[in-house]
Structures are given as structure tokens and as C-alpha cells.
Design an enzyme around this catalytic site. Structure first.
Site: not given
Length: 787
Positions: A473, A589, A602
């Protein structure tokens, strides 16, 4: 050793008669073709750099400006107002050059400077236009005609992938008072009066004292850096984490849910690997269309493409204090794992990309290879699945020299990693629902040693032809990899295809060198560390509870008839399901993107708002009439949730700003009780939508089964849920739910049932108010969402 001999261009032997030199024609040919291919890449990159550098103009426009200036001079006019004459006076030329040549050279120099000035002006105008984000808060299709026209004029006709990078605005730093105000509003429904008053006092103290000092440093960074968040986010959120990245950080993407193009494992790998390299070729040539926001028909709103640079040949390298992301120039091979052995598979031969049939042939060679794994090799990948510090120490001690370093370099520098799995996965058997859960867990963690979790992405090919992808990620967010995955799936099925027997199409060159098996010398101490890392990873994997299901009762088609945003509808259903499951609300979230800005990644949308909590409590309490509930829901979905999402997209989010202020405080060595408490709050409900970005590649009307089932991730909190969802076409919503068995309060299947019930209850509530959309509404596209 045959592979090693093939890599040698010449051999020599010292004899009494002298030195006997034997040249290898094949090796020299390979070296020559490799050099030619390398120079072609450099020329393509140079050409693209020029085209991107002058965008939104084009290199040919320089010739147009030169001809125009020369034409006006021919008519005895001076468009430069004396500048050409000034340039001519100061030209450092020899006396042999005629005055006419000097005038011509001066005109060309002036034309070039004028052209560069025009480009600078156009890019400045485009940057100012792209900095304007008020349009996103307006209704669909309400952008002024003037703004749309200007964007079209300054955006050019055929942009390359990186054409807009220089024109994207920098992420703005919000005012402290605005961020604090939005934060307090977001937590009001999660705290009682005493807790909220305490937090309000902490916030007021922070805002009036330390906050201004931290903000000053942050603004200074924003002036200097392209993005004041992204580098710190990558380092402190991802690379400095010392816990396993398997489950905790990595995520996965699934194959088609209802179809498998071929049951032959090697054939599926052949087509798919070939498609990956076709995408890489387009990426290197910047032939991929820039990803853009499609909210306004006919208008280009570009998104940052910086993350695309590290898709291939990228690896996360462990360190004792922090990891690092390493990216290499293009590799011509992939690393392959099968039954405990590692192979190097070359996908280029004599400068040519192997055909799918040839790659299938090579993959089959690996599947048929009877060689056993070396001592300690079989579960070597467990080092990448365990804690980071032991892996960093083992890497430095056992893999820093010799054969182990060469083999590790081969894996880390590979274009990507491939696992040939002996298991069968997908929706199958007597219990297809349970098989989907197993499929998800297999992609997320596998056997904990048969994936290389440090690679930018690993592709898994199962025995029955199914495949999937696991991604690290830190280097990029899911939409970047999703774009690649969509292209690969579509190319695999709709362009390359298979023959009647299920094999890849084309012929095979049987003289291809065999894939090279990597060699290892694993010390007993290293084997012990592998076993310890495997134990840590296995415990983590066994604790993960997963539930994947396709909700087919209705989709966004019915939801939009209720004049409600599908994402807001799903988020409200998640809030209702969580409340029914735990009888409380939690910090939620929802991932949004900030790629409208340069190097954006993000931002967090705090979906659990005062409005959503009030609605859920009213619905569960049965205290108001149905029409009042509808109005509350409509207010949340149409206004509050969309406002929160749009604020996050346009740089007005809460969490990234507070995160960066916290980082600055750590650098300065000062403590902030307010920031410390904010950053320690757990996200017990972490959600994300996976949007299909390239709808033109799929036929959702005639072939709705040919689209990915989406993907998922592990739970963020030990006592919470991770929920990924994808809206497919008009009638399907896929959910991927994760939690941990060790928490007695969470159950993925139970929560999935609550989500189903909540979706039905909300639609039933809104059904009396359904309204057929007008013709204008039918053509309104939505804002595409990112992980």
C-alpha cells in the site's frame, strides 16, 4: 548452470600457443538487441518529456510561431517592437554571417522566446482554472459555460498521461480554526457532554497557542513542497510501521466472480502476464489517457498521475527504524513462486515481448519442474509477512552478499511477483458463499509464505484458472492498481482470448531458454527466523474473519430513482447496520481522494455525522412519522454527506491537516494533548468504495458477469470492521467485510446480514418517494470515487 553460460558473451582459454577466444553469437546478439531496446526507450521518454514540457501547446506550434513572425517581417512589419533588432546587435556571431542571416537568427530566437512565454501563460491560466473547485459544490451540469470553454481551450486535444502534472495546483493548507471547528462537529455525536466539553477546551487551548506555531511551519513546507501531506503520509503511516504489512496494510483485488475465461492455470497466466506488460508499454510511452473526473460532460478535470510511476519494478525494503520504497528501471522478467521454489521468467526474447502462448509454455515448464526447493527456501516469503524489524535484521545479515543477495535482487527488481497456487478458488462447490470468503482470505494472506508481500503487487494464479492480486500500500493507493487490473482483465478476455481447448492463441518457439531457478544458501539461524516470522503471520491470518457477498436484490438504479446518492445510501446503511450490531455509534473512516492536487493521495470523510446519528436513532426509536424520516435521510445524503466528501476532495478535510500538525510537533519536540488525543482515536468502522474507472472496457448490459468482484482489506481496529464495496452497473453491490475472531463483539457474517437488512429497510422507507429521473438527470454522471 546452463543459464549462467548463456549469459556469457565470450569465453577464453589460456594455452601454450596463446589465448583461445570463443565468442557467443547468441549472447552478443542479445546484448545488441537489449541496447537497441534501451535506446528506443530513452528516445521515447525524451520525446514524451518534450511534449509534456510544452503542454498545453505542442512542439509543432513552435514552427507556426516562427513562420508567423517571419511572415510579418516579410511585410516590413516589426511584431517585436524593436526586440529583434536588439537581439541582432548582441548576437555573438562571426563577421562572415550576412546581415540577412543574422536577422533570420534573431527572429527565430525571438519567436522561441515568444513561444515559451505563451506556453508559460497558458499553463499558468490552466493551473488557475484547475485551482478553482467551487464547481464541485454545485449541482451536476451547472458549471458556467465560460469556465467549461476555457478549460477546453487550455487543456489541449490529445494529452499524454503526465501532460497535466505541471498544471495541477498544490494542496492548500486549511485554516486551523476551520479544521478544529469541523473536527469538533464530527465528534459531537460520539461524546457525552462532559467529554465534549473537555475536548472543546483542549481544542481552544491548541488553537490559541501551539496551533499557530505549528501552522506556520506547515505553510512554509506547503510553499516549498509540491504536497505538504504525501511524503509524511507515506513515511509515517506506512513505512515506519513495524507490525506485519500482511493483513494490516496490503489489500487485494478479485477476478471475475461468475466466469473463468479458461480452466488452464498456465494459459491464464500467459494471457494475463502478457497484458500486464502491454500496459507497462503504454505506461512508458504515456499513451494511457489521463484519469479525469467525469462529473461534467465534455470537460476534462484531470487527476494527478504521479503514483503511476512506481507500479512496476518497485519493492518495499525493510529497515530497523523505517522501511523504504525502491524503484528500478524496467525489468524484462517476473519472479515466480511455485511449490516452495523461486524462478526468474524472462518475458522478452531478442528484444521482443513473448506472446501469450510462449509465456504459457514457460509457465507450464515451471509447473512441470520436479526440482525440490533448496533447504530453507520453501517458506522464505514468510519473512515479508512477519514483523519488520526481524526481517530487516535477517536481510542485512543473511542476504547482503553472495548467492542470497543475487537471488533476492532478482525478486526485488522483477517487474512484479507471480504465485502459481496449487489450490482452487472462486465461487464454487456446495457452499459458494463460504468459498468466496476463502477466496478473499487466500488473496489477502495466502499461506503466509507463498506471496512476496513487499512487492508493489503480486499476482496469484490458481489451479482452476482463477486469479487475483495482492498489493503493497505504501507506494500508491488502490485506484492506481485498480486501473491496471481492469485493463489486464479486459485485455485477457476480450482482446487476447483463448482457443477452443482453453490455451493461449499463437505459436511457440520451443528453443526458448528455460526459466531460471533461483539458488539460496539459507543458514540454520535464518531458518529459525523464518519459522518465527511465519508463526507471527499465521496467528494474524488465522485471526482474520472475512465475509464477501454480492448484493443483487437491487443496486444504484433504484437508489438513484429515490434522488439519493448511492454512496450516501450505502454509508447510511453501514451506520444503521453498525448501530444495530453494537447499539452505539463509532468514528467512521470513508476514503476519499485528493488527486485534484499535485501528488495528492487520500483524505478521510468522517461519515458518522450528527445528521446520520439523529436519523438512525429516529428510525430505530420509531418516534416520528415516515415522511419526517425521509426528509432527515434526504438532508443527510444530498447535503451533509456530499458536502463532507467534496470538502475532503478539495483540500478541506480534517484528518490529514491534523496529522501533519502532529508531525511538526514531534519534529519540534513539543507535546499537544489535543493532537495526541485526536490521533489516538480508533477507526472502528473503516470503509472504502472501489469504483470501475474504465467502463468502456466492459459491457455491463450484455455481459455484467465480466467485471471484477472488487477487492478488500483487513480490519483497521482490533475491535472494528473493514468494509470495501463496489457498485457494479445498475443492479449489483459487492461487499468485502473483515474483522477479527479474537474480538467477541465482531462477526463478519453477522454484520453482513445487518447490512443486507439495512439496505432493504432504507429502500422500503424511500420507496413511496421514488421519482423517475428526468432526461437531464439520466445523463448526469457521478463523481468517481477512490479508495
Amino acid at each position: 548452470m546452463a543459464e549462467a553460460h548463456q549469459a556469457v558473451a565470450f569465453q577464453f582459454t589460456v594455452t601454450p600457443e596463446g589465448i583461445d577466444v570463443r565468442l557467443s553469437h547468441q549472447a552478443l546478439t542479445e546484448i545488441y538487441l537489449s541496447g537497441v531496446r534501451s535506446w528506443k526507450k530513452r528516445l521515447i521518454r525524451l520525446k514524451n518529456s518534450v511534449i509534456t514540457g510544452v503542454y498545453p501547446a505542442s512542439p509543432s506550434s513552435w514552427l507556426f510561431v516562427v513562420i508567423a513572425i517571419l511572415a510579418t517581417m516579410y511585410t516590413r512589419s516589426d511584431p517585436s517592437m524593436g526586440l529583434i533588432a536588439k537581439i541582432q546587435e548582441h548576437l555573438p556571431v562571426s563577421q562572415s554571417m550576412s546581415s540577412q542571416c543574422q536577422a533570420l537568427l534573431s527572429a527565430v530566437l525571438f519567436s522561441t522566446m515568444l513561444w515559451l512565454l505563451l506556453i508559460f501563460t497558458m499553463r499558468l491560466c490552466l493551473k488557475q482554472l484547475l485551482s478553482y473547485h467551487r464547481w464541485i459544490f454545485e449541482q451536476h451540469g451547472k458549471m458556467s459555460n465560460t469556465t467549461k470553454a476555457l478549460v477546453r481551450i487550455f487543456s489541449g486535444r490529445k494529452p499524454l498521461l503526465y501532460s497535466y502534472q505541471g498544471s495541477l495546483p498544490n494542496l492548500p493548507v486549511p485554516a486551523i480554526k476551520d479544521t478544529v471547528k469541523r473536527y469538533l462537529e464530527s465528534v459531537r455525536s460520539l461524546m457525552d457532554d462532559t467529554q465534549y466539553e473537555r475536548m472543546t477546551n483542549l481544542a481552544a487551548e491548541f488553537e490559541s497557542s501551539l496551533g499557530n506555531r505549528l501552522q506556520w511551519y506547515l505553510k512554509l513546507k506547503a510553499l516549498w513542497a509540491a504536497n505538504y501531506v504525501s511524503d509524511w503520509w507515506e513515511e509515517y503511516v506506512y513505512l515506519r510501521g513495524r507490525s506485519p504489512i500482511m493483513v494490516n496494510s496490503n489489500y487485494y483485488g478479485m477476478d471475475f466472480l461468475y466466469v473463468t475465461p479458461t480452466p488452464i492455470q498456465a494459459a491464464r497466466a500467459g494471457n494475463s502476464i502478457h497484458a500486464f506488460f502491454l500496459y507497462r508499454r503504454k505506461l512508458n510511452r504515456e499513451e494511457i489517457k489521463p484519469v479525469s473526473l467525469s462529473r461534467i460532460p465534455g470537460t476534462v478535470i484531470p487527476l494527478c498521475a504521479a503514483q503511476c510511476e512506481r507500479i512496476f519494478s518497485t519493492t518495499r525494503t525493510p529497515g530497523e527504524e523505517t522501511d523504504s520504497v525502491q524503484h528500478w528501471q524496467d525489468s524484462d522478467y517476473v519472479a515466480v513462486y511455485h511449490r516452495g521454489r523461486y524462478f526468474r521468467l524472462w518475458v522478452y526474447q531478442a528484444g521482443r515481448l513473448l506472446s501469450p502462448r510462449e509465456i504459457e509454455f514457460q509457465i507450464q515448464r515451471i509447473l512441470d519442474d520436479p526440482a525440490p526447493p533448496a533447504k530453507g527456501e520453501a517458506k522464505l516469503g514468510a519473512l515479508t509477512a512477519g514483523d519488520r524489524i526481524p526481517w530487516a535484521k535477517a536481510r542485512a545479515e543473511y542476504f547482503s552478499s553472495g548467492v542470497n543477495k543475487r537471488s533476492l535482487d532478482c525478486i526485488e527488481k522483477a517487474a512484479f511477483f507471480v504465485t502459481l497456487d496449487d489450490d482452487e478458488q472462486g465461487m464454487m462447490g456446495d457452499d459458494p458463499a463460504a468459498s468466496l470468503d476463502c477466496y478473499a482470505k487466500s488473496l489477502l494472506h495466502g499461506k503466509c509464505y507463498d506471496r512476496w508481500f513487499d512487492k508493489s503487487f503480486s499476482v496469484v494464479y490458481y489451479k482452476n484458472g482463477k486469479n487475483g492480486i495482492n498489493a503493497e500500500h505504501s507506494w500508491a493507493d488502490a485506484p492506481v492498481l485498480s486501473h491496471l487490473w481492469e485493463y489486464t482483465l479486459a485485455t485477457d478476455c476480450f482482446q487476447l482470448g483463448y482457443n477452443a481447448e482453453g490455451h493461449c492463441k499463437g505459436e511457440v518457439d520451443s528453443s526458448l531458454p528455460r526459466p531460471q531457478k533461483l539458488n539460496w544458501e539459507i543458514a540454520p539461524e535464518c531458518e529459525e527466523q523464518i519459522s518465527q516470522s511465519l508463526a507471527v503471520a499465521q496467528a494474524l491470518a488465522d485471526d482474520v474473519d472475512f465475509h464477501v457477498f454480492a448484493f443483487r436484490d437491487f443496486g444504484k438504479g433504484k437508489v438513484k430513482k429515490c434522488r439519493v446518492s448511492p454512496d450516501a445510501f450505502i454509508q447510511m446503511a453501514l451506520q444503521l447496520a453498525y448501530y444495530r450490531d453494537r447499539r452505539t455509534f463509532c468514528l467512521t473512516y470513508e476514503s476519499s481522494m485528493t488527486r485534484l492536487f499535485r501528488e495528492g493521495r487520500t483524505e478521510t470523510v468522517r461519515s458518522c455525522s450528527n445528521e446520520s446519528c439523529a436519523f438512525v436513532q429516529a428510525l430505530e426509536g420509531g418516534e416520528v412519522r415516515c415522511w419526517k424520516l425521509y426528509l432527515d435521510f434526504h438532508n443527510f445524503s444530498s447535503e451533509k454527506h456530499q458536502l463532507l466528501y467534496r470538502m475532503a476532495m478539495t483540500g478541506g478535510g480534517i484528518d490529514r491537516h491534523l496529522f501533519c500538525l502532529y508531525v511538526v510537533s514531534k519534529y519540534l519536540g513539543v507535546e499537544s494533548p489535543f493532537l495526541k488525543e485526536v490521533l489516538s482515536e480508533p477507526w472502528r468502522l473503516s470503509t472504502s468504495q472501489t469504483a470501475v474507472q474504465q467502463m468502456e472496457l466492459f459491457d455491463m448490459v450484455n455481459h455484467p458477469e465480466y467485471v471484477s468482484c472488487g477487492g478488500g482489506f483487513g480490519p483497521v481496529a482490533d475491535d472494528g470492521y473493514g468494509v470495501a464495496y463496489s457498485v457494479l452497473g445498475e443492479d449489483v453491490i459487492n461487499f468485502h467485510i473483515s474483522c477479527k475472531h479474537s474480538c467477541p463483539d465482531t462477526d463478519a457474517h453477522k454484520f453482513g446480514a445487518q447490512i443486507r437488512k439495512a439496505l432493504h429497510d432504507l429502500l422500503q422507507l424511500l420507496s413511496p418517494y421514488q421519482k423517475e429521473p428526468t432526461r437531464t438527470e439520466k445523463t448526469r454522471p457521478e463523481v468517481k470515487k477512490d479508495l
